[in-house]
Enzyme design. Structure first.
Site, PDB file in Angstrom:
ATOM      1  N   HIS A  18      35.281  75.267  34.098  1.00 20.15           N
ATOM      2  CA  HIS A  18      34.012  74.536  34.032  1.00 20.15           C
ATOM      3  C   HIS A  18      33.115  74.919  35.214  1.00 20.15           C
ATOM      4  O   HIS A  18      31.944  75.264  35.033  1.00 20.15           O
ATOM      5  CB  HIS A  18      34.303  73.028  34.040  1.00 20.15           C
ATOM      6  CG  HIS A  18      33.093  72.166  34.112  1.00 20.15           C
ATOM      7  ND1 HIS A  18      32.465  71.664  32.994  1.00 20.15           N
ATOM      8  CD2 HIS A  18      32.393  71.707  35.171  1.00 20.15           C
ATOM      9  CE1 HIS A  18      31.427  70.946  33.369  1.00 20.15           C
ATOM     10  NE2 HIS A  18      31.358  70.942  34.691  1.00 20.15           N
ATOM     11  N   GLU A  19      33.695  74.855  36.406  1.00 21.96           N
ATOM     12  CA  GLU A  19      32.926  75.189  37.604  1.00 21.96           C
ATOM     13  C   GLU A  19      32.554  76.670  37.632  1.00 21.96           C
ATOM     14  O   GLU A  19      31.484  77.037  38.117  1.00 21.96           O
ATOM     15  CB  GLU A  19      33.697  74.803  38.863  1.00 21.96           C
ATOM     16  CG  GLU A  19      33.922  73.307  39.013  1.00 21.96           C
ATOM     17  CD  GLU A  19      32.648  72.476  39.011  1.00 21.96           C
ATOM     18  OE1 GLU A  19      31.590  72.968  39.457  1.00 21.96           O
ATOM     19  OE2 GLU A  19      32.701  71.316  38.563  1.00 21.96           O
ATOM     20  N   HIS A  22      29.239  77.158  35.830  1.00 21.09           N
ATOM     21  CA  HIS A  22      28.069  76.894  36.685  1.00 21.09           C
ATOM     22  C   HIS A  22      27.845  78.065  37.653  1.00 21.09           C
ATOM     23  O   HIS A  22      26.727  78.539  37.824  1.00 21.09           O
ATOM     24  CB  HIS A  22      28.272  75.625  37.521  1.00 21.09           C
ATOM     25  CG  HIS A  22      28.402  74.364  36.735  1.00 21.09           C
ATOM     26  ND1 HIS A  22      27.486  73.954  35.796  1.00 21.09           N
ATOM     27  CD2 HIS A  22      29.353  73.387  36.772  1.00 21.09           C
ATOM     28  CE1 HIS A  22      27.864  72.790  35.285  1.00 21.09           C
ATOM     29  NE2 HIS A  22      28.999  72.438  35.859  1.00 21.09           N
TER      30      HIS A  22
END
Length: 171
Positions: A18-19, A22
Site C-alpha cells: 500500500h505504502e 503512494h
C-alpha cells in the site's frame, strides 16, 4: 502460533505494498519523498539513498511515506514566499488536485490489485482434493472402528473410488 505469524506477515505485506503505491506514484511525479518507513517508530535503523531515507521500525503493523509538503497545507502561504518555483514543483502541497489525488489513491489501487492477484493465484492453484467423511451411520462398521464426521480418508480423491475399493475388499 503459526497462524498468528502468517497473519502478521500478510498484513505487513499488504501495508508495505500500500505504502509502495503512494511512494512510486510520488516518485513518478517527481515529488520529494523524505522517508519510506516500514513499521511504526521507534526506528531500528534507516539508510538514506538519494534524498529518501528508508527506515525499518519496531512496530510491524504499519508503514508510512513522508512526502515533502504533505502535511504542510495549513502553512502553504508561508512556504510559498520562501520556496523557488523549482522547489514548489517537488512539494506535495503545491501540486494540482489531480496529482495529489493520484498519490493518495495509489495506495488503495495497489491494495486492490494485490488482493486480486493473490485471490486469482489461489483460485488458479486450487485446493487439493480430499475425501472428507460427512456422516457416520449408527451401528455401521465405520462407527465400530472409530471413524467420525470430519475425518479425511487418505489415498482417495473422490467417494466413487473409495466405494469401489471397499466393495472390492469386503470381509
Amino acid at each position: 502460533m503459526l497462524i498468528v505469524l502468517i497473519v502478521i506477515f500478510g498484513l505487513s505485506f499488504l501495508i508495505l505494498s500500500h505504502e509502495a503505491g503512494h511512494f512510486l506514484v510520488a516518485k513518478a511525479f517527481g515529488l520529494k519523498v523524505d522517508e519510506f518507513g516500514f513499521g511504526f517508530p521507534p526506528k531500528i535503523f534507516g539508510k538514506k539513498k538519494g534524498e529518501t531515507e528508508y527506515s525499518l521500525n519496531w512496530l510491524p503493523f504499519g508503514g508510512f511515506v513522508r512526502i515533502a509538503g504533505e502535511n504542510d497545507g495549513v502553512v502553504k502561504d508561508e512556504l510559498a514566499s520562501t520556496l523557488t518555483d523549482a522547489e514548489k514543483k517537488r512539494i506535495f502541497a503545491f501540486q494540482p488536485a489531480w496529482k495529489r489525488a493520484s498519490v493518495m489513491i495509489a495506495g488503495v489501487t495497489v491494495n486492490f490489485l494485490t488482493g486480486w492477484l493473490l485471490l486469482s493465484a489461489v483460485l488458479m492453484i486450487g485446493t487439493p482434493k480430499a475425501l472428507v467423511v460427512s456422516d457416520v451411520q449408527k451401528g455401521s462398521p465405520a462407527e465400530a472402528v472409530g471413524v467420525v464426521s470430519g475425518d479425511i480418508v487418505k489415498g482417495f480423491a473422490d467417494a466413487q473410488s473409495f466405494i469401489q475399493f471397499v466393495s472390492g475388499h469386503r470381509g
